[in-house]
Design a protein around this motif. Structure first.
Motif, PDB file in Angstrom:
ATOM      1  N   GLN A 178      96.869  16.367  33.900  1.00 39.12           N
ATOM      2  CA  GLN A 178      96.610  17.163  32.318  1.00 39.12           C
ATOM      3  C   GLN A 178      98.374  16.827  32.255  1.00 39.12           C
ATOM      4  O   GLN A 178      99.302  16.473  32.431  1.00 39.12           O
ATOM      5  CB  GLN A 178      96.621  18.250  32.365  1.00 39.12           C
ATOM      6  CG  GLN A 178      95.234  19.210  32.193  1.00 39.12           C
ATOM      7  CD  GLN A 178      94.934  20.704  32.122  1.00 39.12           C
ATOM      8  OE1 GLN A 178      95.212  21.478  32.578  1.00 39.12           O
ATOM      9  NE2 GLN A 178      94.118  20.615  30.703  1.00 39.12           N
ATOM     10  N   PHE A 179      97.936  17.107  30.192  1.00 38.95           N
ATOM     11  CA  PHE A 179     100.058  17.141  29.955  1.00 38.95           C
ATOM     12  C   PHE A 179     100.287  18.036  28.772  1.00 38.95           C
ATOM     13  O   PHE A 179      98.514  18.102  27.449  1.00 38.95           O
ATOM     14  CB  PHE A 179      99.998  15.421  29.833  1.00 38.95           C
ATOM     15  CG  PHE A 179      99.456  14.922  28.333  1.00 38.95           C
ATOM     16  CD1 PHE A 179     100.532  15.071  26.878  1.00 38.95           C
ATOM     17  CD2 PHE A 179      98.951  14.080  28.334  1.00 38.95           C
ATOM     18  CE1 PHE A 179      99.807  14.529  26.148  1.00 38.95           C
ATOM     19  CE2 PHE A 179      97.970  13.515  27.641  1.00 38.95           C
ATOM     20  CZ  PHE A 179      98.112  14.314  25.792  1.00 38.95           C
ATOM     21  N   LYS A 180     100.937  19.041  28.143  1.00 39.33           N
ATOM     22  CA  LYS A 180     101.509  19.154  27.194  1.00 39.33           C
ATOM     23  C   LYS A 180     103.039  18.509  26.694  1.00 39.33           C
ATOM     24  O   LYS A 180     103.684  18.097  27.027  1.00 39.33           O
ATOM     25  CB  LYS A 180     101.542  20.214  27.568  1.00 39.33           C
ATOM     26  CG  LYS A 180     102.112  21.049  26.017  1.00 39.33           C
ATOM     27  CD  LYS A 180     102.076  23.059  26.329  1.00 39.33           C
ATOM     28  CE  LYS A 180     102.203  24.044  25.351  1.00 39.33           C
ATOM     29  NZ  LYS A 180     102.172  25.311  25.414  1.00 39.33           N
ATOM     30  N   HIS A 181     102.971  18.127  25.309  1.00 33.77           N
ATOM     31  CA  HIS A 181     103.813  17.930  24.811  1.00 33.77           C
ATOM     32  C   HIS A 181     104.857  17.752  23.371  1.00 33.77           C
ATOM     33  O   HIS A 181     103.397  18.348  22.311  1.00 33.77           O
ATOM     34  CB  HIS A 181     103.623  15.901  24.490  1.00 33.77           C
ATOM     35  CG  HIS A 181     104.692  15.636  23.498  1.00 33.77           C
ATOM     36  ND1 HIS A 181     106.007  14.618  23.907  1.00 33.77           N
ATOM     37  CD2 HIS A 181     105.483  15.087  22.291  1.00 33.77           C
ATOM     38  CE1 HIS A 181     107.166  14.315  23.032  1.00 33.77           C
ATOM     39  NE2 HIS A 181     106.838  14.116  22.199  1.00 33.77           N
ATOM     40  N   GLU A 182     105.278  17.984  23.043  1.00 31.55           N
ATOM     41  CA  GLU A 182     106.397  18.470  21.639  1.00 31.55           C
ATOM     42  C   GLU A 182     107.658  18.517  21.432  1.00 31.55           C
ATOM     43  O   GLU A 182     108.235  18.029  22.609  1.00 31.55           O
ATOM     44  CB  GLU A 182     106.246  20.583  21.632  1.00 31.55           C
ATOM     45  CG  GLU A 182     106.482  21.363  20.674  1.00 31.55           C
ATOM     46  CD  GLU A 182     106.022  22.754  20.211  1.00 31.55           C
ATOM     47  OE1 GLU A 182     107.007  23.145  19.448  1.00 31.55           O
ATOM     48  OE2 GLU A 182     105.283  23.027  21.723  1.00 31.55           O
ATOM     49  N   THR A 183     107.744  17.858  19.915  1.00 34.55           N
ATOM     50  CA  THR A 183     109.318  17.516  19.616  1.00 34.55           C
ATOM     51  C   THR A 183     109.168  18.069  18.191  1.00 34.55           C
ATOM     52  O   THR A 183     107.768  17.803  17.560  1.00 34.55           O
ATOM     53  CB  THR A 183     109.082  15.509  19.532  1.00 34.55           C
ATOM     54  OG1 THR A 183     108.639  15.348  20.873  1.00 34.55           O
ATOM     55  CG2 THR A 183     110.432  15.489  18.920  1.00 34.55           C
ATOM     56  N   THR A 184     110.488  18.280  17.779  1.00 38.17           N
ATOM     57  CA  THR A 184     110.589  19.019  16.601  1.00 38.17           C
ATOM     58  C   THR A 184     112.206  18.657  16.190  1.00 38.17           C
ATOM     59  O   THR A 184     113.272  18.540  17.025  1.00 38.17           O
ATOM     60  CB  THR A 184     110.596  20.656  17.030  1.00 38.17           C
ATOM     61  OG1 THR A 184     109.290  21.499  17.309  1.00 38.17           O
ATOM     62  CG2 THR A 184     111.288  21.330  15.493  1.00 38.17           C
TER      63      THR A 184
ATOM     64  N   LYS B 212     107.506  17.450  13.073  1.00 36.67           N
ATOM     65  CA  LYS B 212     106.885  18.267  14.528  1.00 36.67           C
ATOM     66  C   LYS B 212     105.666  17.729  14.870  1.00 36.67           C
ATOM     67  O   LYS B 212     105.221  17.305  14.050  1.00 36.67           O
ATOM     68  CB  LYS B 212     106.588  19.871  13.749  1.00 36.67           C
ATOM     69  CG  LYS B 212     107.024  20.401  14.912  1.00 36.67           C
ATOM     70  CD  LYS B 212     106.231  22.165  13.919  1.00 36.67           C
ATOM     71  CE  LYS B 212     106.212  23.114  15.895  1.00 36.67           C
ATOM     72  NZ  LYS B 212     106.178  24.127  15.143  1.00 36.67           N
ATOM     73  N   ILE B 213     105.727  17.137  16.738  1.00 37.10           N
ATOM     74  CA  ILE B 213     104.803  16.991  17.096  1.00 37.10           C
ATOM     75  C   ILE B 213     104.846  17.493  17.864  1.00 37.10           C
ATOM     76  O   ILE B 213     104.864  17.817  19.090  1.00 37.10           O
ATOM     77  CB  ILE B 213     105.008  15.266  17.271  1.00 37.10           C
ATOM     78  CG1 ILE B 213     105.141  14.878  16.078  1.00 37.10           C
ATOM     79  CG2 ILE B 213     103.503  14.906  18.181  1.00 37.10           C
ATOM     80  CD1 ILE B 213     106.146  13.418  16.841  1.00 37.10           C
ATOM     81  N   LYS B 214     102.879  18.222  18.157  1.00 37.97           N
ATOM     82  CA  LYS B 214     102.512  18.799  19.374  1.00 37.97           C
ATOM     83  C   LYS B 214     100.959  17.902  19.798  1.00 37.97           C
ATOM     84  O   LYS B 214     100.226  17.398  19.676  1.00 37.97           O
ATOM     85  CB  LYS B 214     102.340  20.003  19.121  1.00 37.97           C
ATOM     86  CG  LYS B 214     103.386  21.055  19.019  1.00 37.97           C
ATOM     87  CD  LYS B 214     102.467  22.358  18.599  1.00 37.97           C
ATOM     88  CE  LYS B 214     103.775  23.379  18.381  1.00 37.97           C
ATOM     89  NZ  LYS B 214     102.843  24.861  18.675  1.00 37.97           N
ATOM     90  N   ALA B 215     101.094  17.927  21.133  1.00 40.48           N
ATOM     91  CA  ALA B 215      99.914  16.993  22.085  1.00 40.48           C
ATOM     92  C   ALA B 215      99.263  17.678  23.285  1.00 40.48           C
ATOM     93  O   ALA B 215     100.171  17.917  24.019  1.00 40.48           O
ATOM     94  CB  ALA B 215      99.875  15.216  22.084  1.00 40.48           C
ATOM     95  N   GLN B 216      98.410  17.872  23.296  1.00 44.34           N
ATOM     96  CA  GLN B 216      97.951  18.098  25.065  1.00 44.34           C
ATOM     97  C   GLN B 216      96.849  17.151  24.957  1.00 44.34           C
ATOM     98  O   GLN B 216      95.500  17.267  24.333  1.00 44.34           O
ATOM     99  CB  GLN B 216      97.892  19.872  25.113  1.00 44.34           C
ATOM    100  CG  GLN B 216      96.879  20.298  24.513  1.00 44.34           C
ATOM    101  CD  GLN B 216      96.389  21.893  24.128  1.00 44.34           C
ATOM    102  OE1 GLN B 216      97.883  22.292  25.004  1.00 44.34           O
ATOM    103  NE2 GLN B 216      95.488  22.407  24.011  1.00 44.34           N
TER     104      GLN B 216
END
Length: 93
Positions: free
Chosen positions: A40-46, A52-56
């Motif tokens: 599992q992973f979780k990624h966030e960039t602002t 703005k990018i979010k992914a999981q």
């Protein structure tokens, strides 16, 4: 395979940036991997320019969203799911 789909999607977002966006500053960058030992992973960039990018997800699929500044000043929201059947985006303006 799914990680590569996400990487391609993020590259498309970055390629859509204009010259003035180059001056944007990173506000937040979070990347957590192997959260449960099962990939599992979780990624966030602002970024200060409104991107703005979010992914999981995990090895079975990814879900996420990203926001892009529109030409009229309003943000464009794209939500997506990427799984064994492909990349499935939904654009909201």
């Amino acid at each position: 395979m799914l990680k590569y789909t996400l990487i391609v999607a993020l590259l498309v977002v970055l390629a859509s940036c204009s010259e003035e966006d180059v001056q944007a500053q990173l506000v937040k960058a979070e990347n957590l991997q192997n959260l449960d030992g099962a990939g599992q992973f979780k990624h966030e960039t602002t970024v200060t320019n409104g991107i703005k990018i979010k992914a999981q997800g995990n090895v079975n699929g990814i879900q996420g969203e990203y926001f892009l500044p529109g030409e009229d000043g309003k943000q464009i929201r794209v939500t997506y799911i990427a799984d064994a059947t492909g990349f499935h985006p939904k654009v909201e303006e």
